[in-house]
Design a protein around this motif. Sequence first.
Motif, PDB file in Angstrom:
ATOM      1  N   THR A  28       0.830  -1.204   0.000  1.00 17.03           N
ATOM      2  CA  THR A  28       0.000   0.000   0.000  1.00 17.03           C
ATOM      3  C   THR A  28       0.862   1.252   0.000  1.00 17.03           C
ATOM      4  N   GLU A  29       1.894   1.268   0.853  1.00 14.68           N
ATOM      5  CA  GLU A  29       2.800   2.420   0.890  1.00 14.68           C
ATOM      6  C   GLU A  29       3.418   2.661  -0.481  1.00 14.68           C
ATOM      7  N   ARG A  30       3.880   1.597  -1.101  1.00 15.92           N
ATOM      8  CA  ARG A  30       4.545   1.740  -2.401  1.00 15.92           C
ATOM      9  C   ARG A  30       3.565   2.167  -3.497  1.00 15.92           C
ATOM     10  N   MET A  31       2.347   1.656  -3.458  1.00 14.99           N
ATOM     11  CA  MET A  31       1.353   2.060  -4.450  1.00 14.99           C
ATOM     12  C   MET A  31       0.993   3.542  -4.288  1.00 14.99           C
ATOM     13  N   LEU A  32       0.898   4.019  -3.037  1.00 15.39           N
ATOM     14  CA  LEU A  32       0.623   5.440  -2.806  1.00 15.39           C
ATOM     15  C   LEU A  32       1.789   6.305  -3.294  1.00 15.39           C
ATOM     16  N   GLU A  33       3.022   5.851  -3.045  1.00 14.77           N
ATOM     17  CA  GLU A  33       4.207   6.576  -3.523  1.00 14.77           C
ATOM     18  C   GLU A  33       4.228   6.620  -5.048  1.00 14.77           C
ATOM     19  N   LEU A  34       3.955   5.498  -5.671  1.00 16.62           N
ATOM     20  CA  LEU A  34       3.958   5.412  -7.127  1.00 16.62           C
ATOM     21  C   LEU A  34       2.882   6.326  -7.720  1.00 16.62           C
ATOM     22  N   ASP A  43      -7.118  12.156  -1.591  1.00 15.26           N
ATOM     23  CA  ASP A  43      -7.618  12.972  -0.497  1.00 15.26           C
ATOM     24  C   ASP A  43      -7.597  12.095   0.755  1.00 15.26           C
ATOM     25  N   GLU A  44      -6.807  12.485   1.736  1.00 19.62           N
ATOM     26  CA  GLU A  44      -6.640  11.641   2.927  1.00 19.62           C
ATOM     27  C   GLU A  44      -7.919  11.521   3.751  1.00 19.62           C
ATOM     28  N   HIS A  45      -8.843  12.449   3.573  1.00 23.03           N
ATOM     29  CA  HIS A  45     -10.110  12.361   4.296  1.00 23.03           C
ATOM     30  C   HIS A  45     -10.966  11.224   3.724  1.00 23.03           C
ATOM     31  N   ASP A  46     -11.019  11.145   2.404  1.00 25.55           N
ATOM     32  CA  ASP A  46     -11.830  10.117   1.756  1.00 25.55           C
ATOM     33  C   ASP A  46     -11.066   8.825   1.506  1.00 25.55           C
ATOM     34  N   PHE A  47      -9.739   8.915   1.371  1.00 25.02           N
ATOM     35  CA  PHE A  47      -8.913   7.746   1.065  1.00 25.02           C
ATOM     36  C   PHE A  47      -7.748   7.656   2.039  1.00 25.02           C
ATOM     37  N   SER A  48      -8.054   7.270   3.261  1.00 25.90           N
ATOM     38  CA  SER A  48      -6.991   7.073   4.254  1.00 25.90           C
ATOM     39  C   SER A  48      -6.139   5.884   3.830  1.00 25.90           C
TER      40      SER A  48
END
Length: 104
Positions: A28-34, A43-48
């Motif tokens: 998950t971390e790597r997919m968010l970085e990519l 949006d961290e509110h809707d997609f934590s």
Amino acid sequence: LVANREEYLRHSTLNYTVQQKQYNNRLTERMLELAAEHGYVFDEHDFSFVTVRDRIRCYYKSYVQSLKKRGVLIGYAARKAGLVSDDELERSAALAGTIYLPRA
């Protein structure tokens, strides 16, 4: 996600052990970085982090369910059906997970 399917499914056979949880978080971390590297920002509110991780898990779950409908058992379903031995599980649990990145 497609490039990491085999590794993800190997971890799913372990049925949410510490190794699988760590792998899921790293993926998950790597997919968010990519995504961020390519200009996609969630949006961290809707997609934590947890929401994104759960969406990734749903993607793989759908894949497993579609195979299951065709009579192919993989991941935890294969373990539950006795298609994976305890020795295979122990060997798999001892392996570190690898995150594969698509080539640009």
